[in-house]
Write a protein that holds these residues in place. Structure first.
Motif, PDB file in Angstrom:
ATOM      1  N   ASP A 107      -8.248  -5.156  -7.155  1.00 14.19           N
ATOM      2  CA  ASP A 107      -9.457  -4.349  -6.936  1.00 14.19           C
ATOM      3  C   ASP A 107      -9.157  -2.862  -6.797  1.00 14.19           C
ATOM      4  OD1 ASP A 107     -10.845  -6.685  -7.058  1.00 14.19           O
ATOM      5  OD2 ASP A 107     -11.174  -6.860  -4.893  1.00 14.19           O
ATOM      6  N   ASP A 108      -8.048  -2.515  -6.171  1.00 13.73           N
ATOM      7  CA  ASP A 108      -7.799  -1.104  -5.845  1.00 13.73           C
ATOM      8  C   ASP A 108      -6.802  -0.427  -6.772  1.00 13.73           C
ATOM      9  OD1 ASP A 108      -9.362  -1.941  -3.760  1.00 13.73           O
ATOM     10  OD2 ASP A 108      -8.273  -0.799  -2.235  1.00 13.73           O
ATOM     11  N   THR A 109      -6.193  -1.170  -7.694  1.00 17.24           N
ATOM     12  CA  THR A 109      -5.243  -0.573  -8.636  1.00 17.24           C
ATOM     13  C   THR A 109      -5.478  -1.153 -10.035  1.00 17.24           C
ATOM     14  OG1 THR A 109      -3.433  -2.220  -8.689  1.00 17.24           O
ATOM     15  CG2 THR A 109      -3.515  -0.733  -6.775  1.00 17.24           C
TER      16      THR A 109
ATOM     17  N   TYR B  70      -6.146  -6.974  -3.234  1.00 17.08           N
ATOM     18  CA  TYR B  70      -5.920  -5.525  -3.111  1.00 17.08           C
ATOM     19  C   TYR B  70      -5.431  -4.944  -4.444  1.00 17.08           C
ATOM     20  CZ  TYR B  70      -3.431  -1.207  -2.211  1.00 17.08           C
ATOM     21  OH  TYR B  70      -2.958   0.075  -2.312  1.00 17.08           O
TER      22      TYR B  70
ATOM     23  N   ARG C 236       1.109   6.804  -6.886  1.00 23.19           N
ATOM     24  CA  ARG C 236       0.119   7.865  -7.155  1.00 23.19           C
ATOM     25  C   ARG C 236       0.779   9.227  -6.995  1.00 23.19           C
ATOM     26  NH1 ARG C 236      -4.408   4.153  -5.800  1.00 23.19           N
ATOM     27  NH2 ARG C 236      -4.346   3.033  -7.792  1.00 23.19           N
TER      28      ARG C 236
ATOM     29  N   ASP D 143      -0.805   3.502 -13.146  1.00 23.86           N
ATOM     30  CA  ASP D 143      -0.905   2.133 -12.614  1.00 23.86           C
ATOM     31  C   ASP D 143      -0.410   1.100 -13.626  1.00 23.86           C
ATOM     32  OD1 ASP D 143      -2.469   3.722 -10.884  1.00 23.86           O
ATOM     33  OD2 ASP D 143      -3.767   2.029 -10.372  1.00 23.86           O
TER      34      ASP D 143
ATOM     35  N   GLU E 138       0.789   4.168  -2.847  1.00 25.81           N
ATOM     36  CA  GLU E 138       0.715   5.596  -2.504  1.00 25.81           C
ATOM     37  C   GLU E 138       1.853   6.362  -3.198  1.00 25.81           C
ATOM     38  OE1 GLU E 138      -0.413   6.656   1.789  1.00 25.81           O
ATOM     39  OE2 GLU E 138       1.702   7.191   1.702  1.00 25.81           O
TER      40      GLU E 138
ATOM     41  N   LYS F 130       0.829  -1.211   0.000  1.00 31.79           N
ATOM     42  CA  LYS F 130       0.000   0.000   0.000  1.00 31.79           C
ATOM     43  C   LYS F 130       0.867   1.268   0.000  1.00 31.79           C
ATOM     44  CE  LYS F 130      -4.083  -2.147   1.986  1.00 31.79           C
ATOM     45  NZ  LYS F 130      -4.966  -2.332   3.155  1.00 31.79           N
TER      46      LYS F 130
END
Ligand SMILES: [Zn+2]
Length: 338
Positions: A249-251, A246, A225, A231, A222, A218
């Motif tokens: 779904d999140d990237t 993770y 970004r 990505d 961060e 994570k």
């Protein structure tokens, strides 16, 4: 039963019906790309194994702290690793026919005393044609030899991602793995068999919490970004059961499953097949991470091609995972591709 074969008595052939499974012979010659290995540290014979089993291209990652003799690690030690890979690369290609490119970066698996010197130098290295990726890098919970706090690691990762964005290069992320505790542990003073590392020098984790391995990823995201790196320009190597959901779904990052040392990473081809079933092949790759300090297998990627098919993955998805995704992300296999 009418005799169908001139065998002395009936064999299996006489009992089996005519149904033949559809064997995809194209898999025998399917080209594949290994986006993360340390093949320049292997033997000639190991590199030949890549060629013999159909490797089309590879990225030799020249950012492992394992190979620097001096501790603590200084920028000049890492520069030597970069230069060593550059020095060997062309001869490796000429001997073995596959395309051999280079990834270089600052691996935060050991604290480097003066990382800014590397960041300053990296710009010029990134301008070289043979450098196709920055990495492997990524926040790591525990270092070898000397600790590096997570904030400082993250800053070094982010600085590399900014350089990558400037040069439109992808980043190979080193993601830490969460291994299942096996029922019995080895004598601690002997370390992990298969990994030639002096474990007495391993430092305590610099990330607290229940799941420091995922927290580290994570922090990388961060940094990505904040660096303004897309990505799609990040390939998370050593993807595993702890970080797949993770990252998916999140990237929009790519996930590369390391299967050349499954005993260490804890990911099997069945896990890769499950990920393809669940998420599709579009963001998935496979790498071997073969290195001289590890018990690794240069044939593992070729073997995975057949195994994925046996697990029900279709040919076009296999091709996407082992060839097209790495080709497109890293710009490989452009010359003389068949
Ligand atoms: Zn590696």
């Amino acid at each position: 039963m009418t005799p169908s074969h001139p065998t002395q008595r009936p064999t299996d052939a006489a009992y089996l019906d005519d149904r033949q499974p559809d064997l995809p012979t194209d898999l025998l010659t399917l080209p594949w790309i290994d986006v993360h290995n340390h093949a320049h540290t292997l033997s000639w014979n190991d590199r030949e194994r890549y060629a013999l089993s159909g490797c089309r291209s590879m990225i030799m990652v020249a950012s492992g702290y394992h190979w620097t003799p001096y501790k603590p690690v200084r920028a000049s030690d890492v520069r030597f690793l970069w230069d060593d890979a550059i020095n060997r690369r062309a001869a490796i290609e000429r001997n073995h026919f596959f395309e051999a490119k280079i990834g270089l970066g600052i691996n935060t698996g050991a604290r480097i005393e003066n990382p800014n010197e590397l960041l300053d130098a990296m710009d010029d290295y990134c301008a070289l044609d043979e450098v196709v990726a920055i990495g492997e890098t990524g926040v790591t919970p525990s270092q070898h030899v000397s600790s590096w706090n997570a904030d400082h690691q993250q800053a070094v990762v982010q600085a590399q991602m900014e350089i990558a964005a400037d040069h439109d290069l992808p980043v190979i992320l080193h993601t830490p793995n969460r291994s299942d505790d096996s029922e019995r542990s080895y004598r601690p003073e002997l370390g992990t068999p298969g990994y030639e590392k002096n474990v007495e020098l391993d430092q305590d984790s610099v990330i607290d919490g229940e799941n420091p391995e995922l927290e580290a990823v994570k922090l990388d995201v961060e940094a990505m970004r904040d660096a303004g790196l897309a990505d799609e320009r990040v390939v998370a190597s050593h993807a595993d059961g702890n970080n797949t959901e993770y990252l998916m779904d999140d990237t929009d990052c790519y996930l590369s499953y390391t299967i050349g040392n499954a005993w260490l990473i804890g990911v099997s081809i069945a896990d890769v097949a499950d990920a393809i079933d669940r998420y599709g092949p579009e963001r998935i790759m496979i790498d071997t991470d073969c290195a001289n300090v590890l018990r690794t297998d240069p044939f593992s990627l070729k073997r995975a091609i057949f195994e994925l098919y046996r697990y029900g993955i279709d040919e076009s998805a296999i091709r996407t995972v082992v060839f097209e995704n790495p080709r497109d992300v890293f710009g490989l296999a452009e010359q003389h591709s068949g």
